[in-house]
Design an enzyme around this catalytic site. Structure first.
Site, short mmCIF file in Angstrom:
data_model
loop_
_atom_site.label_atom_id
_atom_site.label_comp_id
_atom_site.label_asym_id
_atom_site.label_seq_id
_atom_site.Cartn_x
_atom_site.Cartn_y
_atom_site.Cartn_z
CD GLN B 487 0.47 -0.57 3.24
OE1 GLN B 487 1.32 -1.22 2.64
NE2 GLN B 487 0.30 -0.71 4.53
CB SER B 489 2.86 1.89 5.13
OG SER B 489 3.55 0.68 5.00
CB THR B 531 -1.76 7.42 5.83
OG1 THR B 531 -1.30 6.54 4.82
CG2 THR B 531 -1.53 8.86 5.41
N GLY B 734 -7.07 7.47 6.27
CA GLY B 734 -6.81 6.29 5.44
C GLY B 734 -7.81 6.10 4.33
CD GLU B 737 -9.43 -1.43 6.14
OE1 GLU B 737 -9.60 -0.36 6.75
OE2 GLU B 737 -9.60 -2.53 6.66
#
Lengths: 158, 781
Positions: B487, B489, B531, B734, B737
């Site tokens: 993702q 990070s 984040t 974030g 998802e």
């Protein structure tokens, strides 16, 4: 288990190995040669994560038995960049961020390299057909297609 | 809001891991070499969905040459769990799903381990099994956990001992009975969603090593090395400082590598052969059969509005099929409970969200954590209600969607968002309202919309810590416990540190692999929280380091700290226009005049973040001041066509827009939006299928199809809006998802628009659609 002595070229290096009959190319690379860039995703020829070039053709290395390798040439993801210089395809994958977790990436690169060598200027549909056996759960694939198309304009597989 | 120090925030800098990942250099756990000392292992799994274990005979397995140990649950009574301690490491007296680990075999080669696993003789007494969560809550249902009342449980989870209900979350808001009387229109339906698999390309893999002194090291593909350490340490009684979890790159997680799956089995097997690392690598078939799945859901939804379309009342029952162990899944039902209405302003709500034990694989976290499950029904019933009150679905959503400062279903004041802007952008992107021709005469075309919300679902106080450490040449190592799953990070952590420190992005490295022995604490890499939470911690650590540097230089120059800044690795004074390069001074400090002593020293910044403002909810009403830290919202719109001859859906366009608070790295957001749209689309067609013995019958890539490169939508139009929140770095929250939460119902709504048939059950398989079209045609004749 019977063993076989085989000689092969892996990323340009001559290798002479004693291999059991049931060992796959995937395990020759990962366990005997320490070339772990080639990934194990299913060991059933269904996900493409272990794709390498065998005499220039993309194969699922989990589906190739080691004794078949005698006298043949294997290229893995570690064999793409030469002297630290990425291939245009690798550059395009990096430039377009066509990677997330990265587990499918080596297989994607090898299938796409084979495509670009066979067909330097593919259509989007050619790319989709060539990579349909390479599964990815992260990226949604579009950037991978775009990266192959960019590479076809910037220098292809080499 | 303080603006970005160096202008790096909001820039799409390149991923930190990209070169390693395109050259085959990125190290995943199975790539680590352990030499000839390494032993291999295999789990013996239950062939029954529910049975008592009468006897285990390991003698034949132990007699096989090359077998070093066989472990079973017989000599180990430990249980584990994140929120509810209900899960044994190896089944002890009872198995509760097909595929549950019962024993583990350690041998010199994988082949021998496989052979030996077949020689472990286990005598079972089968018990009646239950699969449907609605049936499992009936009083006559077979009970899976007679000891439920004795399990340890978090104080915000409410199991009902004597039943199969592991969590019962209630909302009682407003006056539901009188609200129904005011409704002009009511829609009511039941929706079903099957279990699906995460399908990471890298299967679960662990290597455990137990030293003769009792210290244990576990290398694992893990989203949560610290939570994994905590659960295993507690379960096995190992002090935390004697259990070290090392987690390299993760080859896809999606929630499936959160918490503990099979890693404790590897530790127990390693403890039987001290001094030898023991590898446990799941096969692809085991990945389908023996790891956690997204929980199934049956949702009963009734919703009503007044004649103008204003939502007035909602009554919901969610039956989550939690599978055999609900140690993690209980919090999914809770999260679904406090967010039960979806992103709507509904004044009167009665909801019961249940997590229910069934004899299926363990239900657990999967990308969205309860939200894809509930939005499947919610986003269709809203279309049904809109149709009844004669409103356009997008207009109906604009009218009713949640807004900043609204009092939402849990009683909390909504944190800053702009959902209407998301709706506007997606409708515009697909020319909403414009009827389009299908591409062929045997096809029908339709458009659909769905919106969503999701809060990070966590305990109230999950923490993040970070350390920022300078090297002699003024390069920087950022140490975090958050994980890189693809993702991005690590990229965000490096970007935040570089921005605050005023050093070039390329000079910042994120220390990896994550190692609980050296890395600062991070609760878990889940809930789209990094984040935001880890970002806050990295920012604080970098600010701490920056302060140390500026104080040393200010002292050295006899100037005020406020007159100094750091740019491109140089400390600059606005006042005197002096410059001090960071290299050397960040380790050796600066000399006093004439070298009469020194000041400063090695610069190490530390920072942490923990939300301190989440409050308890009333167990009877689900009401409280602040149920969650914040929400992320978004909208998707789909333009598709259906082949009437095959039932095949072809998604032409997905527009997908989220309110991210502040975009730290816009391109990384787009990669999430694109990947999530395809993951969401794929999930609409996926289903783990079982036979009557609870055995998964499609545990391979051939039988469980995930989207391939040939299946992608014609076009993904991604975008974001930015309504900053108070508690995130530069206002960021974030989005990882959220991007797949409402894709399936958006497709279902477009399908209804195309063919006039509502599909209340997933998956949207071509055969199901074809048969429904056939039936509709027959009725019309």
């Amino acid at each position: 288990m019977a063993h076989h002595m085989i000689s092969l070229l892996v990323n340009g290096q001559k290798e002479k190995l004693l291999v059991p009959s049931n060992l796959t190319l995937l395990h020759v690379l990962r366990d005997m040669l320490g070339l772990t860039g080639t990934k194990n995703g299913c060991e059933a020829g269904e996900c493409g994560a272990c794709t390498v070039l065998l005499d220039g053709e993309p194969v699922n290395s989990c589906m190739v038995l080691a004794p078949e390798l005698d006298g043949r040439e294997v290229i893995t993801v570690e064999g793409l960049a030469k002297d630290g210089q990425l291939t245009p395809l690798q550059e395009a994958f990096a430039e377009l961020s066509a990677v997330q977790c990265g587990y499918c990436t080596p297989g994607m690169l090898m299938s796409a390299t084979a495509l670009l060598r066979r067909k330097p200027h593919p259509t989007q549909q050619d790319v989709q057909e060539a990579l349909v056996g390479n599964l990815c759960r992260c990226t949604g694939y579009q950037r991978i297609i775009d990266a192959v198309m960019v590479a076809s304009r910037t220098g292809g597989a080499e | 809001m303080k603006i970005s120090e160096s202008g790096l925030i909001g820039q799409s800098v390149a991923r930190t891991d990209i070169i390693d990942k395109v050259t085959g250099c990125a190290v995943f756990v199975d790539d680590i070499q352990f030499g000839p000392n390494l032993l291999h292992s295999r789990l013996v799994r239950s062939p029954h969905p529910h049975a008592l274990i009468k006897k285990i005979d390991t003698s034949k397995a132990l007699a096989l040459d090359g077998v070093r140990a066989v472990v079973t649950g017989q000599e180990l009574s430990a249980r584990m769990g994140l929120y509810l301690i209900d899960r044994p490491i190896f089944a002890a007296d009872r198995v509760r799903y097909y595929g549950e680990p019962v024993a583990g075999v350690v041998a010199t080669t994988e082949e021998i381990a496989v052979q030996a696993a077949r020689l472990v003789e286990i005598e079972y007494q089968p018990l009646p099994a239950i699969y449907d969560p609605v049936e499992a809550v009936q009083p006559e249902a077979p009970l899976l956990h007679p000891d439920l009342g004795e399990y340890s449980v978090a104080n915000f989870i409410f199991p009902e001992p004597g039943t199969n209900i592991s969590e019962h979350f209630k909302i009682r808001k407003g006056d539901i009975e009188s609200a129904w009387e005011q409704c002009a229109v009511v829609a009511e339906d039941r929706f079903r969603l099957p279990s699906i698999e995460h399908v990471p390309l890298e299967t679960h893999t662990s290597i455990a090593l137990s030293e003769t002194n009792g210290e244990v090291t576990l290398w694992a593909s893990s989203q949560s090395p610290f939570a994994m350490r905590d659960m295993i340490a507690q379960g096995l009684g190992i002090p935390h400082n004697k259990l070290r979890v090392i987690a390299p790159m993760v080859g896809g997680g999606f929630g499936g590598k959160a918490g503990v799956t099979m890693e404790a089995c590897a530790v127990v097997m390693a403890q039987a052969v001290p001094g030898h690392p023991v590898k446990l690598r799941l096969t692809r078939e085991e990945e389908f059969v023996g790891t956690s799945v997204r929980q199934s859901l049956v949702s009963d939804i009734k919703v009503g509005c007044d004649k103008d379309g204003n939502l007035l009342a909602m009554e919901l029952t969610y039956y989550f099929g939690g599978g055999a162990y609900n140690d993690y899944g209980v919090n999914i039902a809770r999260a679904a409970g406090y967010s039960c209405t979806g992103p709507y302003d509904v004044p009167n709500v009665k909801a019961d969200s249940l997590c229910v034990y069934t004899n299926y694989p363990v239900g657990s976290a999967m990308r969205g954590f309860g939200m894809p499950e509930i939005h499947w029904g919610l986003e269709q019933i809203m279309d049904q209600l809109a149709e009844k009150v004669d409103l356009d679905p997008a207009e109906f959503r604009r009218l009713n969607c949640v807004r900043t400062d609204d009092e939402i279903v849990s009683g909390m004041k909504m944190t800053p968002i702009n959902l209407e802007a998301c709706i506007d952008k997606v409708t515009e992107a697909i020319d909403w309202g414009k009827e389009e021709k299908p591409t062929a005469p045997n096809k029908k075309r339709g458009k659909g919309i769905a919106i969503m919300w999701k809060a990070p679902a966590m305990p109230p106080n999950p923490g993040s810590a970070a350390v920022v450490r300078f090297n002699e040449d003024a390069t920087v190592n950022v140490e975090i416990g958050g994980q890189e799953l693809g993702q991005g990070s690590f990229t965000v952590a490096a970007q935040i540190a570089a921005d605050v420190l005023g050093v070039p992005y390329r000079k910042v490295t994120v220390s990896s692999p994550i190692d609980t022995k050296y890395s600062p604490y991070e609760w878990q890499t889940v809930a789209s929280r990094l984040t935001w939470s880890m970002g806050n911690a990295v920012k604080a650590a970098a600010e701490d380091a920056r302060k140390q540097i500026l104080e040393t230089v200010a002292d050295h120059w006899d100037e005020d700290v406020d007159d100094l800044t750091i740019k491109d690795g140089l400390v600059i004074s606005f006042k005197s226009e002096r410059e001090q390069p960071l290299d050397k001074m960040v380790i050796y400090g600066l000399p006093n005049e004439d070298f009469e002593g020194w000041k400063g020293g090695p610069v190490v910044g530390r920072g942490h973040f923990m939300p301190t403002y989440v409050t308890n909810l009333d167990p009877e009403t689900g009401q409280g001041t602040r149920a969650v830290v914040h929400y992320t919202v978004g909208a998707q719109a789909v333009d598709l066509e259906v082949d009437l001859d095959t039932g095949q859906i072809d998604v032409l366009k997905i527009a997908s827009v989220y309110d991210v608070g502040r975009a730290i790295n816009p391109d990384l957001i787009m990669t999430q939006i694109e990947g999530g749209a395809v993951h969401g689309m794929s999930s609409a067609y996926e289903s783990l299928k079982f036979n009557e013995n609870g055995e998964p019958i499609n545990p391979s890539f051939v039988d469980y199809r995930i989207a391939t490169i040939a299946d992608i939508p014609g076009k993904i139009i991604g975008d974001f809006v930015e309504t900053p929140i108070e508690d995130g770095p530069w206002g960021a929250r974030g989005v990882g998802e959220h991007v797949m939460v409402q894709t399936a119902p958006a497709i279902a709504n477009a399908l209804y628009n195309a063919v006039g048939i509502r599909f209340s059950d997933l998956p949207l398989s071509a055969d199901k659609i074809y048969l429904a079209l056939d039936e509709k045609l027959a009725q019309e004749r």
